[in-house]
Structures are given as C-alpha cells and as structure tokens.
Design an enzyme around this catalytic site. Sequence first.
Site, short mmCIF file in Angstrom:
data_model
loop_
_atom_site.label_atom_id
_atom_site.label_comp_id
_atom_site.label_asym_id
_atom_site.label_seq_id
_atom_site.Cartn_x
_atom_site.Cartn_y
_atom_site.Cartn_z
N GLY A 1 -11.07 -5.21 2.23
CA GLY A 1 -11.62 -5.15 3.60
C GLY A 1 -12.21 -6.47 4.05
N SER B 1 0.85 -1.19 0.00
CA SER B 1 0.00 0.00 0.00
C SER B 1 0.88 1.24 0.00
CB SER B 1 -0.90 0.00 1.24
OG SER B 1 -0.09 0.19 2.39
N ASP C 1 -5.52 -7.99 5.46
CA ASP C 1 -4.45 -7.20 6.05
C ASP C 1 -4.60 -7.16 7.57
OD1 ASP C 1 -2.37 -5.48 6.54
OD2 ASP C 1 -3.22 -3.76 5.53
N SER C 2 -5.75 -6.69 8.03
CA SER C 2 -5.94 -6.52 9.48
C SER C 2 -5.70 -7.80 10.27
CB SER C 2 -7.36 -6.02 9.78
OG SER C 2 -7.55 -4.75 9.20
N ASP D 1 -1.48 -1.71 -3.88
CA ASP D 1 -2.81 -1.64 -3.29
C ASP D 1 -3.23 -0.16 -3.21
OD1 ASP D 1 -5.06 -2.62 -2.00
OD2 ASP D 1 -4.11 -2.72 -0.02
N HIS D 2 -4.40 0.15 -3.69
CA HIS D 2 -4.95 1.51 -3.61
C HIS D 2 -4.04 2.61 -4.18
CE1 HIS D 2 -8.62 0.54 -1.52
NE2 HIS D 2 -7.93 -0.26 -0.73
N ASP E 1 -7.26 3.26 -7.62
CA ASP E 1 -8.50 3.45 -6.88
C ASP E 1 -8.95 4.90 -7.05
OD1 ASP E 1 -10.57 3.77 -5.16
OD2 ASP E 1 -9.49 3.20 -3.34
ZN LIG Z 1 -8.52 -1.94 0.28
#
Ligand SMILES: [Zn+2]
Length: 332
Positions: free
Chosen positions: A235, A56, A279-280, A94-95, A116
């Site tokens: 997410g 990211s 990820d989390s 990512d993003h 994104d």
């Molecule tokens: Zn995301």
Amino acid sequence: MVSYKELGLVNTREMFAKAIKGGYAIPAFNFNNMEQLQAIIKASAETKSPVILQVSKGARNYANQTLLRYMAQGAVEYAKELGWEHPQICLHLDHGDSFELCKSCVDFGFSSVMIDASSLPYEENIALTKKVVEYAHKYDVTVEAELGVLAGVEDEVSSAVSHYTKPEEVVDFATRTGCDSLAISIGTSHGAYKFTPEQCTRDPKTGKLVPPPLAFDVLDAIMEQLPGFPIVLHGSSSVPQEYVDMINQYGGKLPDAVGIPEEQLRKAAKSAVCKINIDSDSRLAFTAAVRKVFAEKPGEFDPRKYCGPARDLMEELYKHKIINVLGSNGKA
Ligand SMILES: [Zn+2]
C-alpha cells in the site's frame, strides 16, 4: 512443474540482502496487461534496477495466470533485447490466500510467493505460513508473510481498519514460520484513498489533504527485534497529485485521493524495508493518459493511440520511483 530458474527469473533472497546492505528498496510493481509490463521492463532495464513483477489474485482472474506467467518469461527476453545483460527479475504472487494457490504458483514458475494469512488468528497465520514456506523452500522459492493488518482496498483484499504489527511478535513469527520477508503494517494502506479526510489535516494554502505520518517508531522497534531481516511495505503508492489533477481535468472524478508522501517512502527504503509495493500509482498514470487522449481527440478509436501514451506515462512514473524514491537504479 516448471522451475523459475529455467525461465531466467530470480528469487528475492540475494536482491533483499543487497538492498538492506545498500540502503535502498526493490520496486514491486503489479501488472495486469502488456503495456504495463513493457513500461516496467523498459524502466528497469534503462535504470538497471532489480525488479519484482507482482501478480495478484485479481490479475490472475483478469488476465489469466498462464498468460501472465508467459508474459513474465517473455519479459526476461525483452529485457535482454533492451541491452540488460543479466536481468534481475522476480515473479511474485501478491497476497496469496491459500496453500493451494501458493503451491500452484511455485509449480508454475513463480520465483517468490506471498502468503497473506494476516486476517487469521496469530497461531493460524503461523501454521499456514509455515506450510507454504516448507513447500516453497523445496524449490528455492522465497516466501513473504504478513503480520498486522493494512486498511484499504486492493483487488479482493480489503479491511476497514488497520492494526499495526506488534514488534513483540515478529521474532517468534519469523522463527517459527521460516519466512524470508515480512510485510508489516505501520500506517500504509491499499488503494488510492488511503486515508479519510477525517484522518488527515488540510494544507491551508492548497486545500489538499495531508496524510498522517507512517509509524516509524513501530518500524524501528521491529528492526531492533529482527536486525537485518527483510521488511516489506504494501500500500505504498503516493497518489501523485499531477495524475489526480489530470484525471479530474479530463472528466474524471477522484476527490480527495491521497497516498503516502514520497519522502516517507524514501526514508523507509534506506532502512530494512527492502520491498516497496506500488500499484495504484500506475493505475492513475494509465487512466490520466487515456483520459487526456479521449478528451483531446474524441475521434480516436485505435487503442494503440491511447494505450501508447499510457505506457509512456507509466514508464516515466516507474523510472521516477526507481531513481528518486527507492534508490535501486544501477543495482542490477
Ligand atoms: Zn498489498
């Protein structure tokens, strides 16, 4: 200009085509440090699962983009050392939030990028995505785009409210942009607090929060519009209660953290959803393991003695996701 092909990486095209046919999803794990990368590669090599390493914008700022890229290159060699003859490893941005950022990743050896532009008005999202696709495709780099808005917080990406992807827009968007995969919003959310207690119900027996179900009707409508097109879920951590409990037991404070139940992710993985971002959950595993060592051995000051157990717990988590949630084991 470095081509990812020289680094032994692959783009997502073939991975996704096989995943849709086979009814499984490819894990996309974010990484910021060596222990996380070791755990991802070991889990993928041992289960023979194709894998997407995600970087990211926050990871680039934290770890340095040059270092991360060489780490990914090293990961390919490490995978071979572990006996994985033909590693299927993708390095993905990512993003990405600008053409310049996506271009620099393409030029730097990434095999896939996400643009994104979902927070922009529809026509601007199309224009920016198309620009990135045109550049990336010259180098056979695949592009993920996003339509709809996810709630939650992830590095610099945050939004207070979500807007489901509108199924009536997806054909127009995919056709006009030429993107290779589409991240959609059907109720997943970034971070470890995906839902407020008000959005959930509470299990009367355990007192734990039960999140609202994903909007599978929206996913079905999108798949009907775009048959066989690779769909991505962001997410999608499940926020395992065992890690939250461990963190809280050893001095942490994560009240009412809640994620996406794994049965729902498994159901999604069997459909055209072929990339699931996690990820989390690895952050939670890492933190839980470190807290446990600190609580039990307050005299410990060798980082290997707490990062090592954190690495082991993350590896276990990644294997569990690959085998029991995504079904990507044995596919590479
Ligand atoms: Zn995301």
